[in-house]
Each structure stands twice: as C-alpha cells, then as structure tokens.
Design a protein around this motif. Structure first.
Motif, PDB file in Angstrom:
ATOM      1  N   VAL A 264      53.208  11.304 -66.034  1.00 37.58           N
ATOM      2  CA  VAL A 264      52.987  12.530 -66.806  1.00 37.58           C
ATOM      3  C   VAL A 264      54.341  12.967 -67.361  1.00 37.58           C
ATOM      4  O   VAL A 264      55.388  12.588 -66.835  1.00 37.58           O
ATOM      5  N   PHE A 265      54.280  13.748 -68.442  1.00 34.93           N
ATOM      6  CA  PHE A 265      55.523  14.138 -69.133  1.00 34.93           C
ATOM      7  C   PHE A 265      55.463  15.613 -69.487  1.00 34.93           C
ATOM      8  O   PHE A 265      54.400  16.142 -69.827  1.00 34.93           O
ATOM      9  N   MET A 266      56.611  16.279 -69.429  1.00 38.55           N
ATOM     10  CA  MET A 266      56.701  17.658 -69.919  1.00 38.55           C
ATOM     11  C   MET A 266      58.077  17.894 -70.536  1.00 38.55           C
ATOM     12  O   MET A 266      59.057  17.250 -70.164  1.00 38.55           O
ATOM     13  N   LEU A 267      58.115  18.828 -71.502  1.00 39.21           N
ATOM     14  CA  LEU A 267      59.394  19.196 -72.109  1.00 39.21           C
ATOM     15  C   LEU A 267      60.156  20.148 -71.185  1.00 39.21           C
ATOM     16  O   LEU A 267      59.566  20.850 -70.373  1.00 39.21           O
ATOM     17  N   HIS A 268      61.449  20.162 -71.389  1.00 38.08           N
ATOM     18  CA  HIS A 268      62.400  20.903 -70.562  1.00 38.08           C
ATOM     19  C   HIS A 268      62.601  22.308 -71.137  1.00 38.08           C
ATOM     20  O   HIS A 268      62.451  22.528 -72.328  1.00 38.08           O
ATOM     21  N   GLY A 269      62.909  23.272 -70.262  1.00 40.84           N
ATOM     22  CA  GLY A 269      63.447  24.544 -70.755  1.00 40.84           C
ATOM     23  C   GLY A 269      62.458  25.690 -70.895  1.00 40.84           C
ATOM     24  O   GLY A 269      62.791  26.702 -71.509  1.00 40.84           O
TER      25      GLY A 269
END
Lengths: 111, 719
Positions: free
Chosen positions: B669-674
C-alpha cells in the motif's frame, strides 16, 4: 601532548581497525582549528590561481601528509614558526590526515 | 530524432534547454538577456533553482525562472512558484512565541525578540550547567543559513550537531563514495539507456535530471527501464515498467552483473586499468543467475538477461541511476554499492552519457578562529556503531534511541532549525516521547510545524524572499554557485537565522563567533568566484555556472581515486575491516504476513516535503492523502475507493481514505507524506488525511545508519 594512556582501549581498537586517522604514538590536535589554520597559513598561496599549486586534504594520502610533517620542511625552511606555532601545525596535520584522500572521511554528503 | 540533430537544435537555441544555447565557454560571465526581476534562489526543495523575483510596489508579483543557471535552466516548477504564497500565507509565524499551556496544547504568548532570546538562552545555560554542553542537541535540515545554526551548536560546545542525510540519501552517498571516492552525477542528457529503480524522476523533480530525462527519453528516444512496485508517472513514460517485488532490487542488479561478467560484456580495459577486486567480484556473482533472481524479484529471467545485455551494449552511454532519497531498506547501502559496481564494470565512468564526477565552482570563505573541539563524544555513538558513516552528520534514528534511553548520557535541550522531526522521522510516537522528555525545545521555522507545535519557544525566520543568504555551490555536470538576495522587506516581525544565532550567542557569551554581517560573509565568498567583480555579478545575475560539461578528466593513469586503494573499489577492504560485506551479499527481505501489506512511500512534483502540503496552490493539487490499494486485496477486504480505513502498524494507527487502483502491487500500500498535521495553525491540513510518520516503524540501514522507511507492514481494514 595528550597522554596516550588517556585514550580508551575501545577507541584504540576502532582507530586501528579503520586504518585510522591517528596512528599509535601520534599526537592529535584540533580538526576544527586545523581547518582554519590550513586555510589561513597554506591556502593563501596553495589555491586555484594562487602562487603555488592548489592543495586540499585530498591532495595527498595519510602517509604522504605524515611524511611531509615528519620532515618538517617547507621550501627548505622549518615549518615552524614560518607557517604557525607547533600547536597550530599539529592542528593542521590532524585536519589533513583526518581528511586525506585515503582516509575514512574524505568527503561529506553536502546538501 | 538523431542525437546530432538534437544537439544542433539545442545549439540553435531551442526552448527545451536554453542555457545550452549559449555559446560561451567556461564560466557563464553575463546574462543573455535583460533579467526582469531580482535574481535570487529558490528554497522550496533541495534543488536550489535560480529565479527572478518580480516585485511591484513592494510586493512580490511573480517568480520567473532565471535561464542563466545551467543546472535549473529556464525552469521553475510548481513548488517554486508557490513560494509567493508562503510569504503572504496567513498561517505564517509572525512574531516570537513562548508556550503558555502544556506542550501541544496550542496556547502561545507573543513576545519580543529580547524576551524570546533571554528565555531560550537561560534554558540552554541551565541544561549546560546540569548536563554539560553535550546535553544539548542541534538538529537541522539543509539550507543556506544552516551554517549559522550549526556553528551556534558547535560554539556552544555540543558534539550533537545532527544533520538530515540519514533521513535522505546517506546510504547512496556512502555507497558511491566507498566505491569511487566521490558521488557522481548521471548524464541523462546524453545517456542512451537508463535504468531507474524507484527513483520516480518525472514526479520527484531533481534539476537538471528531470529535464534531461524528458529530453533523453521523449525527444532523443533513449531507452528507460523502470522498476517500481507502483505505476508512477515515470512508469507511464518508460519503455518498460517492471513492478519489482519490494526490497529485491539488489537481486536484480546482482543478476545483471552475473550476465554481464559471465558473458564478458564488461569493459575489460577500463576494469583492468581503474578498478580493484574484479576477480573476487566475478566469483561472487556466479550464484546470482537470472533464474535465481526471477524467484526473488518476480521479473522474468529472460527480461533480466535481455536488459543486462542491452545495458552493456549501450555502455558507456548507459547508467543505472542512483536515485536521491535512498532511505528504503536495511540493506540499502549494499544495494547502492551494487549499482555503483554495475556502473563501474561497464566503463561508463566519466564519459558522456555515463556517470560523471561532479565539478564545483570555486568560491571564497569567511574565516574566523573557531571554537574548541567538543570534549564529549556524540550521543548517537556514530563512530562506534557506524564507523564508515559521515561522523559530522550523525545518524538520526540511533540518536533518538539513545536519547530516549538516556545513554551514554542525558540530552535535555533540543534546538531545531528548518526541520519537522515529527514528520521527517518514522515513528512519530517516539519523536513525541523524545520531545516530552526534554527540559527545553526551541524551534526556528517560518510556519507552525508539528514540531514547533510542541516546542517551548518558536523563533519565526524570515522567508527566503525576505532575506540574503550565503552563496552556495551546487556541484554537478553543470555546476553553479548561486546567490539568494532579499527581494522584499520582511512582512512580519521575523529574522534570518544569522540574526537569531547572534541574538542567542550574545546571551550565551559566544558573540566572538558571530561578529560579522551577512554582507561581509557573502563578500568574502564572492571574492573567489571565477568571474570579475564577483559580488556585483551575483547581485545582477544571482548565479555563476559552467555551461560546458567536462568529460574524462579522471580517466588517466595518474589519477588517484579518493578511496583507500586509490582505485575504484569493486571489492572494499575498508568494508571488510569494519565488519561488513566487502561485496554486496543478497538476503531476501521479510515478507508481509497474509493479512498485512508493506507500506511504501514516494514523492510527487507538488509534494516533496511535509512543509509544502499547507501551501494553497500546492494544496489545490493535493487536498488530502489516501491509501493506494490494489483491487484484488480491496475486494477481499470489501474496500472501495473513498471508504475510510483504519491502518495500523506496531508503531501506530491512522484513519485514511482508500484509493483502489491497479497501479500498485497487491502486496503493497502507498500513501503521500506530509498530511494529518497536529498543528492547528496549518489549517488546510490540520487533521486532514494521515501522517505516514505515525505508521512507520524504526529501522535503519546497517552500514550508513540511513532510516529504512519501507520496512513497515500494516494491517488495513474499514474504519
């Protein structure tokens, strides 16, 4: 001169392991101040476009820097007092050996 | 288009890469056109692109690219343009603040600069008296005024000046330095065959690499082979996308080496002349066949063999690209070492279209008698645990572990410049614990970051468009020295880092180390620039750069590489002496259990750093992060796009919306940072989306100490 007996055994092992910035029996000066004195005393001439060949710590290996300081001569004259006090020259030697071309810390990451 | 035609077009002045249109040789001495705006340098990411700030009636009207910089060329990206909004953002810090409630409660008392300096200096002195100067930690990320912050920490006597590379690219820089004695650039403008593994260069912009990759692959039809568990924009533009099994890049590279060496496709003359350890390497890679690698990587053996042959055939105009942020796995150093070795054996070193050692632009230096070396050793024990790592940069995650344990000594004051450890470090819970055990936390920033939110005092720094900074040299194939000069007056009661350092130094008895102005500092630097009247040139142009690349300067018999042996070290004695594998040995990565996924991260053009998610123009493109999940596991878990999910690891739990997409492997799974900010003063992203740093577990590369951010397995379910 810093007493060699004050250097912990673990540090000796580490230094020997790495081919080490400071050899057994070799006095150690200040790396930070050595950089300053090197720039002040040496880089005035040894720079790009200067009156002598540009020099950085990477210009020589640790052994070559040691040989230079052991000989203690610059253009036939004694290094001290012309290029600094004995303490300042020890700082310069420490800086140059610590960051020589075959040292473990020759280059930083930068940005 | 033929290469020759392309180069001729460049020479004729195409808009694609304008600086190459200049016919000047050596340093670019003057601008080609009237520069409309104040030349200065972007600070929104590490690229440091040159720009022209157009100011009307004292306000910034527009930022234009400055075409005189051979590195950034006539390009200013979306992030760079958004800097105007940073200046006028109502969420900016406007005056010094001292905490009035509990840490993280969000209650602040606006104070004068004198009161903020007195408060911080007294706290620092109290910690020094009780724990010694080593009881203080000074951490920062890169920036032109970082030098003043570091100097303050060193002058204070602390050995614990902590830089950011082990959260970024330390494993890569150490691997290439260990092999070549330096970190080269990759000549993507002239390469014919490029392999990128996880370096999503079309989205995570690096100048000039991104422009050169576009020019190379889109215009010149260079071959781009891309390995990534995710189908990114770079994947969409590549000739081949291979969704490699995460953590197995080293197996792929070793199998390439197996093909190239056993089929004798390497550059024999180059290997013989310039390298050390070829015989050991040849024996070492024999078991790593493509058939073996297929089982590890899930890339067919036939493809690995074909790619290896094509790569060697295209050499020296072939590169396995190093990437930049290399904080992925616990074997990251050895994977980058294998890349470096692969590049070495095909002889692309210091050749057009290959890997090129970086050149620099000379500049002067403001010198002064420095402080004494610190008496204590570093709290992260870098010299003992990571003897090959850069001792001056330190190792961030081991440092946090030691500070939390209080070993080898207590650290009770934390000064932070331009960094948000709450998001930059994995395992936010541990970072918060580290903050809470401090007697004092001071933050210098332009906005109320999550770390600032938990601080005791916050010093508002002037925005980069409001201040003048030291000259910075950007090494590369097209190196440049860039200057950042004030474009507008500070809008609020803010100060540059130098002034903040001077204010604190005065109260700490350290003024001797800060007895100069920024103008004196910059003038000393400008004196040795390779142009006449360096200071005047910088004020007018903002940049000095070399337009003509130089190839082959290190390809001669007398050149000594900056390694222990003086050769390119395929086999590394220094690694062996330090107890590490002298050649890269593959160990299969742990795999997620059936009900879990590997969390992977990445960047995109409009988000690189956590600080950027709150900027309006960038926020429009990224209003909230979500969790990419493949349709197959999504169906199994009855998850649809838009569903609110609960995602948990051993480090923490977050809630985040689902994005069901085939553009990711089923095991990741992937997610953007910040996102998922705790700071209520970052209104657009406060409690919006989720913070990856809450989920990420603590792990690091064994050799460099670089954070390993792809080693976390998460459980995913509907909230």
């Amino acid at each position: 001169m810093r007493s060699l007996r004050l250097i912990p055994l673990g540090l000796w092992a580490l230094l020997l392991l790495l081919g080490a910035s400071v050899q057994a029996g070799e006095a150690k000066g200040s790396d930070t101040k050595g950089k300053f004195f090197f720039k002040k005393s040496c880089k005035a001439c040894h720079m790009d476009g200067g009156s002598a060949k540009a020099l950085t710590p990477l210009s020589k290996t640790q052994a070559q820097w040691r040989k230079f300081f052991d000989a203690g001569k610059h253009k036939g004259e004694a290094l001290s007092p012309k290029l600094g006090t004995p303490a300042q020259l020890l700082d310069i030697k420490t800086f140059l050996i610590n960051h020589a071309s075959d040292s473990p810390q020759p280059e930083t990451c930068g940005g | 288009m033929e290469r020759r035609t392309f180069i001729e077009l460049l020479g004729a002045g195409t808009l694609l890469v304008p600086p190459l249109a200049c016919k000047l040789r050596g340093p670019i001495a003057a601008g080609p056109t009237n520069l409309n705006g104040i030349p200065t340098t972007c600070e929104l990411c590490p690229n440091k692109c040159s720009l022209l700030a157009v100011v009307k009636e004292g306000r910034l009207a527009k930022l234009n690219p400055n075409p005189e910089n051979p590195k950034s060329r006539a390009m200013l990206c979306a992030r760079g343009n958004a800097a105007i909004q940073q200046v006028y953002d109502p969420d900016r810090l406007k005056q010094p603040l001292i905490r009035a409630g509990e840490r993280g409660e969000g209650k602040w008392r606006p104070v004068s600069w004198d009161e903020a300096f007195d408060f911080a200096a007294n706290k620092l002195k109290a910690v020094k008296e009780k724990h010694g100067p080593e009881g203080s930690l000074w951490s920062s990320t890169e920036g032109f005024q970082e030098v003043f912050f570091k100097n303050l920490g060193q002058a204070f006597g602390s050995p614990n000046v902590m830089r950011h590379p082990t959260l970024c690219l330390a494993s890569m820089t150490l691997a290439y330095s260990t092999t070549f004695g330096t970190v080269p650039s990759f000549d993507l403008l002239n390469a014919d065959y490029v392999i990128m593994a996880g370096a999503n260069r079309f989205e995570s912009i690096i100048t000039p690499d991104t422009m050169d990759l576009i020019g190379g692959t889109m215009e010149r039809k260079a071959k781009l082979i891309y390995l990534d568990p995710r189908f990114t924009v770079t994947a969409s533009k590549a000739d081949e996308w291979h969704p490699i099994k995460p953590g197995t890049d080293l197996a792929f590279i070793l199998a390439m080496l197996n093909v190239i060496l056993t089929e004798e496709r390497h550059d024999k003359a180059f290997v013989e002349t310039y390298t050390l350890g070829f015989e050991q390497l040849l024996e070492h890679v024999k078991p790593y066949t493509p058939a073996w690698a297929e089982k590890e990587t899930e890339i067919p053996a036939a493809d690995i063999t074909r790619i290896a042959r094509a790569f060697a055939d295209a050499a020296p105009r072939a590169v396995f690209y190093a990437g930049r942020r290399s904080s992925w796995y616990t074997n990251d150093f050895q994977m980058r070492r294998a890349q470096a070795i692969l590049n070495a054996v095909v002889g692309n070193w210091d050749r057009e279209g290959g890997m090129v050692p970086n050149r620099k632009v000379a500049k002067g230096e403001f010198t002064f008698m420095p402080w004494d070396d610190p008496k204590a050793s570093r709290v992260d024990e870098v010299e003992k645990a990571f003897p090959l790592a850069n001792a001056k940069d330190g190792v961030y995650l081991p440092l946090r572990e030691n500070v939390l344990k209080g070993t080898p000594y207590p650290v009770k004051a934390w000064m932070i410049y331009k960094q948000d450890p709450m998001h930059a470090l994995p395992d936010q819970g541990k970072t918060l614990e580290m903050i809470q055990q401090m007697d004092f936390v001071g933050v210098v920033d332009i906005a109320m970051s999550d770390t600032a939110w938990y601080a005791d005092v916050v010093f508002p720094e002037s925005h980069y468009l409001e201040r003048t900074d030291p000259i910075e040299v950007m090494p590369g194939i097209w190196p440049a020295a860039v200057y950042r000069q004030q474009a507008v007056k500070p809008l609020h009661d803010t100060k540059p880092m130098l002034d903040i350092a001077q204010g604190l130094a005065k109260r700490l008895g350290l003024s001797d180390y800060f007895d100069y102005t920024i103008e004196q500092w910059v003038e000393a630097e400008a004196k040795e620039l390779p142009v006449p009247n360096g200071m005047e040139h910088m004020r007018k142009h903002g940049v000095v750069g070399f337009e003509k690349p130089k190839y082959g300067t290190t390809r001669n018999a007398v050149h000594r590489f900056v390694t222990k042996s003086g050769k390119i070290e395929l086999f590394s004695e220094r690694l062996q002496e330090a107890g590490h594998d002298p050649l890269p040995v593959y160990t299969a990565p742990a795999q997620p259990p059936a009900n879990k996924f590997r969390l992977i991260l990445g960047r995109k053009a409009t988000i690189t750093h956590a600080a950027l998610t709150n900027l309006p123009w960038l926020h429009e493109h990224n209003r909230e992060n979500d969790l990419w999940i493949h349709p197959e596991p999504a169906a199994r878990l009855n998850i649809q796009t838009g569903d609110l999910l609960e995602v948990s690891s051993t480090a923490g739990t977050v809630k985040i919306k689902a994005r069901v997409t085939p553009e990711i492997r089923p095991d990741c799974v992937f997610m953007l940072h910040g996102f998922g900010k705790k700071s209520a003063w970052l209104r657009r992203v406060h409690n919006v989306g989720a913070a990856d740093s809450i989920l990420l577990e603590t792990a690091w590369d064994k050799v460099s100490g670089n954070a390993a951010l792809h080693e976390t397995f998460v459980k995913v379910g509907k909230a």
